[in-house]
Structure formats: C-alpha cells, structure tokens
Scaffold this motif. Structure first.
Motif, short mmCIF file in Angstrom:
data_model
loop_
_atom_site.label_atom_id
_atom_site.label_comp_id
_atom_site.label_asym_id
_atom_site.label_seq_id
_atom_site.Cartn_x
_atom_site.Cartn_y
_atom_site.Cartn_z
N ASP A 1 -17.75 -23.00 23.13
CA ASP A 1 -18.07 -22.64 21.88
C ASP A 1 -18.08 -24.01 21.18
OD1 ASP A 1 -17.66 -19.63 21.02
OD2 ASP A 1 -16.25 -20.05 22.35
N LEU A 2 -17.24 -25.00 21.50
CA LEU A 2 -17.16 -26.32 20.89
C LEU A 2 -18.57 -27.10 21.16
CD1 LEU A 2 -15.40 -28.28 19.47
CD2 LEU A 2 -14.68 -29.09 21.93
N VAL A 3 -18.93 -27.05 22.44
CA VAL A 3 -20.19 -27.77 22.93
C VAL A 3 -21.12 -27.12 21.90
CG1 VAL A 3 -21.76 -28.40 24.64
CG2 VAL A 3 -19.15 -28.52 24.91
N LEU A 4 -21.44 -25.79 22.11
CA LEU A 4 -22.65 -25.12 21.47
C LEU A 4 -22.35 -25.43 20.07
CD1 LEU A 4 -25.06 -23.06 21.61
CD2 LEU A 4 -23.06 -21.47 21.13
N THR A 5 -21.46 -25.06 19.23
CA THR A 5 -21.41 -25.34 17.84
C THR A 5 -21.54 -26.76 17.41
OG1 THR A 5 -19.64 -23.48 17.77
CG2 THR A 5 -19.82 -24.67 15.69
N ARG A 6 -20.98 -27.52 18.17
CA ARG A 6 -21.25 -29.08 17.67
C ARG A 6 -22.80 -29.40 18.03
NH1 ARG A 6 -17.14 -32.64 20.69
NH2 ARG A 6 -18.36 -32.03 22.31
N GLU A 7 -23.35 -29.07 19.07
CA GLU A 7 -24.74 -29.22 19.07
C GLU A 7 -25.72 -28.73 17.91
OE1 GLU A 7 -24.53 -29.95 23.77
OE2 GLU A 7 -25.91 -28.28 23.18
N TRP A 8 -25.35 -27.38 17.63
CA TRP A 8 -26.03 -26.70 16.68
C TRP A 8 -25.77 -27.46 15.50
CZ3 TRP A 8 -23.75 -24.22 12.32
CH2 TRP A 8 -24.61 -23.70 11.55
N LEU A 9 -24.64 -27.87 15.02
CA LEU A 9 -24.50 -28.66 13.89
C LEU A 9 -24.94 -29.94 13.67
CD1 LEU A 9 -22.32 -27.88 11.21
CD2 LEU A 9 -20.75 -28.97 12.50
N GLU A 10 -25.12 -30.64 14.76
CA GLU A 10 -25.99 -31.71 14.85
C GLU A 10 -27.36 -31.53 14.43
OE1 GLU A 10 -25.20 -35.07 15.17
OE2 GLU A 10 -23.30 -34.29 15.01
N ARG A 11 -28.12 -30.39 14.89
CA ARG A 11 -29.27 -30.32 14.70
C ARG A 11 -29.55 -29.88 13.27
NH1 ARG A 11 -29.30 -27.36 19.59
NH2 ARG A 11 -29.14 -25.33 18.39
N VAL A 12 -28.46 -29.17 12.78
CA VAL A 12 -28.54 -28.86 11.22
C VAL A 12 -28.34 -30.13 10.21
CG1 VAL A 12 -27.24 -27.62 9.45
CG2 VAL A 12 -27.61 -26.49 11.55
N LYS A 13 -27.46 -31.14 10.71
CA LYS A 13 -27.37 -32.16 10.10
C LYS A 13 -28.61 -33.11 9.91
CE LYS A 13 -22.64 -32.92 11.34
NZ LYS A 13 -21.84 -34.10 11.91
N LYS A 14 -29.18 -33.09 10.94
CA LYS A 14 -30.53 -33.75 11.29
C LYS A 14 -31.67 -33.38 10.29
CE LYS A 14 -30.40 -36.05 15.49
NZ LYS A 14 -30.25 -35.49 16.93
N ARG A 15 -31.87 -31.91 10.51
CA ARG A 15 -32.80 -31.16 9.71
C ARG A 15 -32.68 -31.59 8.31
NH1 ARG A 15 -33.62 -24.90 10.62
NH2 ARG A 15 -32.30 -24.86 8.59
N THR A 16 -31.17 -31.43 7.73
CA THR A 16 -30.88 -31.66 6.36
C THR A 16 -31.13 -33.02 5.86
OG1 THR A 16 -28.75 -30.26 6.86
CG2 THR A 16 -28.90 -31.25 4.73
#
Ligand code: MLT
Length: 212
Positions: free
Chosen positions: A193-208
C-alpha cells in the motif's frame, strides 16, 4: 455552515513547498496520531492534517455510526461527511493551506468517499485504502477529473472485492480519474500500500505542477 467543528486533530506543517497537504483519516479504533508516520513516508514535504473521528463505538473512535459490520447508518454518514468537509474548509482557511489529498484507511477511506460524493471540492485527490461504498444512493456528484486511488485487498474479509469495484465505478461515473488496484493482502495496510500510494501521489504531484 462556516463554524469549525470541534474535531480533535494534529497538524504538522509542511517541510517544503509544492506538495499538497494530506488529510489523514484513520480506521476504526484509531486516532489522530495513527497515520502521521504513514503520511510522512508518503509525502515528506506535505503538511499533515489528521483529525480524530467523533463517533465512539464501544470506546473506539470512528468517522460515522454503523449498525453492524459493513452496514452503515447512512443518515449519520451524510451528517458526518458534511461535518468533516466543514472542518477541512475552516481549518484550511485558518492555516492557509490548499485543498488536501485525503488518505483514508478503512472507516477513514469510507468517510473520505462519502465526503467526495456529498461535498466535491473538499479534496484535491483521495487515496482510499480498503474502502467500501459508503452510500447506497448518493446524489450525482461532479468530480471533474479528481485523481482517486482505490487499493483493495484480495483476501480482505471485511470488504468484498465486488463492493470496492462498485465504489470505483461510482467514482468513475462521477468523473473522477480512478486508479483501482487489488493487492495480494487482507484488510491491514501493507508495504505494498505504501509503495502504491507513494507512486500514485508522485504522479498526482507531477500532474499538478505541470498544470500550474
Ligand atoms: C466501516 O465500518 O467503515 C468499515 O466496515 C470498515 C471498518 O471500520 O471496519
């Protein structure tokens, strides 16, 4: 409603610029301290806002009442979701922070999902870890491409995979940008969960950052 509701909460200021604040929502029996370490690991620069659920079930804090395991008091879900949205709005204004990405686990994920459906615009994104459909008949919501991660557990005895799949569909229909993953785990949070959520959050940050 504009008054800040009396949630007990912890706030940890941002350690850097450019990362969205995280709203951390614990599971049944947790409290405002539970997910702070997870929040720091997910996004080291983010401000962390972590309220304690205001409903007690045999002494265990939750974010809304339930009638039995997996059977929710939907009137209470609606009331508590609005109360949480009011708290987030008022606290954001007071602290001068942006719309948070909600990171909810179990009961915390369920109140996050309900809040998105009832008060879209409260969050800028949401990671829903072991979430269920919180309302059988939610009002039509416009989530306008809001990024949402749903992480369910293949061996979860509490959340049937059909239920989390239905939630994913509901949020997609409301216009969210849903990433839906089933992990080979149970109801408890895992390293996956940690790895998946961290990667997803990184993508969200980049997009923002790209759209800023
Ligand atoms: C809930 O009540 O929100 C879900 O059943 C998950 C839980 O808290 O056990």
């Amino acid at each position: 409603m504009t008054n800040e509701t009396p949630f007990v909460y912890r706030f940890v200021p941002a350690e850097g610029a450019g990362a969205p604040p995280l709203l951390l929502l614990h599971g049944t029996g947790g409290d405002e301290n539970d997910l702070l370490d997870l929040g720091r690991m997910l996004s080291p620069d983010s401000a962390l806002l972590s309220p304690r659920g205001r409903v007690l079930e045999n002494g265990m804090p939750r974010f809304f009442r339930r009638l039995a395991e997996g059977v929710f008091d939907e009137d209470d879900v609606r009331r508590r979701a609005v109360e949480l949205a009011d708290f987030v709005d008022a606290t954001r204004r007071r602290l001068g922070i942006g719309a948070p990405v909600a990171v909810g686990y179990s009961n915390g994920a369920n109140i996050a999902a309900a809040t998105m459906l009832l008060r879209p615009g409260t969050f800028s994104g949401a990671a829903l870890l072991r979430a269920m459909v919180p309302l059988s008949d939610p009002p039509p919501a416009q989530l306008g491409g809001m990024p949402v991660l749903i992480a369910s557990g293949q061996m979860d005895p509490i959340v049937p995979s059909s239920n989390s799949a239905k939630l994913a569909e509901m949020l997609l229909d409301a216009g969210a940008d849903v990433t839906y993953r089933t992990l080979p785990v149970g109801h408890q949070l895992s390293q996956a969960d940690l790895v998946l959520t961290r990667e997803w959050l990184e993508r969200v940050k980049k997009r923002t950052l790209q759209s800023a």
